[in-house]
Design a protein around this motif. Structure first.
Motif, PDB file in Angstrom:
ATOM      1  N   GLU A 120      28.769  49.920  45.028  1.00  0.00           N
ATOM      2  CA  GLU A 120      30.212  49.817  45.289  1.00  0.00           C
ATOM      3  C   GLU A 120      30.551  50.334  46.684  1.00  0.00           C
ATOM      4  O   GLU A 120      31.626  50.047  47.212  1.00  0.00           O
ATOM      5  N   ARG A 196      36.194  48.436  39.761  1.00  0.00           N
ATOM      6  CA  ARG A 196      36.316  46.994  39.587  1.00  0.00           C
ATOM      7  C   ARG A 196      37.671  46.624  38.987  1.00  0.00           C
ATOM      8  O   ARG A 196      38.250  45.578  39.332  1.00  0.00           O
ATOM      9  N   SER A 199      40.213  46.536  41.566  1.00  0.00           N
ATOM     10  CA  SER A 199      40.033  45.391  42.460  1.00  0.00           C
ATOM     11  C   SER A 199      40.587  44.100  41.867  1.00  0.00           C
ATOM     12  O   SER A 199      41.169  43.280  42.572  1.00  0.00           O
ATOM     13  N   HIS A 205      37.432  45.367  32.233  1.00  0.00           N
ATOM     14  CA  HIS A 205      36.803  46.464  32.956  1.00  0.00           C
ATOM     15  C   HIS A 205      37.427  47.806  32.559  1.00  0.00           C
ATOM     16  O   HIS A 205      36.727  48.829  32.515  1.00  0.00           O
TER      17      HIS A 205
END
Length: 528
Positions: A120, A196, A199, A205
């Motif tokens: 990441e 995630r 994002s 998630h």
């Protein structure tokens, strides 16, 4: 394939290094005609083994505290202990053997988690491996105090009986504690899924992130607390970012996921309060005053901590998801560790944050160098110097653990004590009165419950210790001793070399000799 081989190789190296102190114990025992207990964390490891024993003999998912003699329902949920209990049940191997073998598996899981998290931050494989090495073998700067203490005596104040903590407040010294290591792995996966989710706002998630902090909580509650706070604050941040858009639907879609995790933890805590032993332990933990001065942090955690603070100062407030989650990770855990009475000493709340945030610190440092010195290229020797500085504590940590084992009586039994405990294991269930070190071994090697074992997990430890001294005190009346034995429901009295150092056992008590060897006599308490 190359990546997997590197992960396996680094994990194996870390496992072998943490195994060396255990090997020292076995080697020293063979030279001194003693019996090594098989654990490298003395009192705590044996208390954990006692939980595993309760799972082997009963329900492997609802465990009891076998370090105390009070009646209890068994309402502890600790995933790692349950896993070990099932393996011991199925294979018949010893609890100590399973504990030491699983160390290697947990280290590999941790390495895999760190590798995934590094993706990441870094796209380059070389940087990811550099981070992984720092993560697995990084420690504090406490090793400098060992080298410089003869020149600067003031530094010797950093030394204590718990030197292991001061030499490595990060992951490598953490590897001597597989239980908390597993929770750290879960929290690293939570960090990945939260990054995630920020994002792409995919609720799946967030479900995975909540699942990870639930796994961390039901494996080690203190670590799980950090995971739940991390998820909660990340959710609030995401809500703040969307404050002018459709925040109602956002809360409805995602809040119910977080709420479900919180409700599950709440229901468990409410149910567990029905067990007085569980309630006692939680109250004791939250009231335990063992603080360390704040100035210990730079030495204790070393470069990862400094890098974390540097990154925090440089980044200030960034909307890049991985940096946002890292800041929340670091800040919430650090604040919580300072607020709780247990303080810095019990580092389960600080470890994951400092380690996770130091990744961003390392990355930020490289970015800062590139900004300030545009013609300077960060070459391999720079990364190598960082790795060496951070990892230099490893030999000191290993040697300190080995020295602690060599010099610690709690890690060894005499041959007579070992034989007497083996005999006890062949008898029926009961409560055994002995010195605490012997009680710890009884808690996981026999079917009996010790009256006195672990300083934290034995209920009313100080009171029971005073009662042991009373029973072995010449000046105390016979009637008072008989009353103590009766009220405590003692079945056996273990009288060996450690107990003889405390006092003398009068044979006019209602006792009948059941077993004896050159070192130990075991008496059965006669009931009317």
């Amino acid at each position: 394939m190359r990546v997997w081989m590197m992960l396996l190789g680094l994990s194996l190296l870390a496992g072998i290094l943490t195994w060396l102190p255990v090997h020292t114990g076995f080697d020293d025992a063979s030279k001194t005609d003693r019996v090594f207990i098989g654990f490298d964390f003395g009192e705590d490891s044996q208390a954990y083994a006692a939980y595993v024993r309760s799972g082997v003999e009963g329900n492997p998912f609802l465990l009891k505290d076998n370090s105390t003699s009070e009646p209890q329902d068994g309402r502890y949920i600790v995933l790692y202990f349950s896993l070990l209990a099932i393996v011991v049940k199925l294979t018949g191997m010893g609890i100590d053997t399973a504990w030491n073998l699983f160390r290697f598996l947990i280290i590999f899981f941790l390495a895999l988690s760190a590798w995934k998290l590094s993706g990441e931050f870094f796209s380059e494989t070389k940087k990811r491996f550099t981070y992984l090495i720092v993560f697995l073998f990084g420690g504090g700067l406490g090793w400098t105090t060992v080298v410089l203490a003869p020149i600067f005596p003031l530094l010797s104040r950093l030394h204590s009986t718990d030197l292991i903590y001061y030499l490595g407040y990060t992951v490598f010294s953490f590897m001597f504690h597989p239980l908390a290591m597993l929770s750290l792995g879960f929290i690293l996966w939570e960090t990945i899924f939260l990054t995630r989710w920020l994002s792409n706002e995919n609720p799946r998630h967030l479900v995975f992130a909540v699942g990870c902090f639930l796994l961390a909580f039901f494996n080690h509650p203190a670590s799980g607390v950090v995971g739940s706070i991390l998820a909660g604050i990340t959710f609030l941040y995401a809500l703040w970012v969307r404050r002018k858009s459709d925040w109602v639907s956002f809360v409805w879609r995602n809040g119910i996921i977080l709420g479900g995790g919180a409700v599950l933890i709440g229901l468990y805590l409410w149910w567990a309060r029905g067990d007085p032993v569980y309630v006692y332990h939680q109250a004791y933990y939250l009231s335990w005053e063992r603080r360390e001065p704040f100035w210990m942090y730079p030495f204790a955690m070393g470069l990862p901590f400094v890098l974390g603070l540097f990154a925090l100062a440089r980044v200030r407030f960034s909307r890049e998801p991985v940096k946002v989650v890292s800041i929340i990770f670091f800040g919430s855990a650090l604040l919580l560790s300072l607020m709780l009475p247990a303080g810095v000493k019990y580092l389960y709340l600080v470890y994951p944050a400092v380690v996770g945030f130091s990744i961003m610190g390392l990355h930020t440092l490289v970015e800062w160098i590139a900004e300030r010195f545009p013609h300077f290229h960060v070459k391999s020797w720079v990364w190598g110097a960082i790795v060496i500085l951070v990892c230099a504590s490893v030999p000191f940590v290993v040697e300190n653990r080995a020295t602690d084992i060599r010099e610690g009586e709690q890690y060894f039994l005499t041959r007579g004590e070992d034989a007497a405990i083996h005999w006890l294991a062949s008898q029926g269930e009961g409560i055994v009165l002995s010195s605490p070190p012997v009680g710890q071994v009884i808690s996981w090697r026999t079917h009996h419950l010790p009256y006195l074992a672990h300083g934290f997990l034995t209920m009313d430890y100080d009171k029971k210790q005073a009662e042991l001294r009373t029973i072995l005190d010449k000046s105390v009346s016979l009637n008072q001793k008989q009353l103590l034995l009766s009220n405590a429901r003692i079945s056996y009295v273990f009288y060996g070399p450690r107990e003889k150092k405390i006092g003398e056992l009068f044979l006019n008590l209602p006792l009948e000799e059941e077993y004896s060897n050159d070192d130990v006599v075991i008496y059965r308490v006669l009931t009317e």
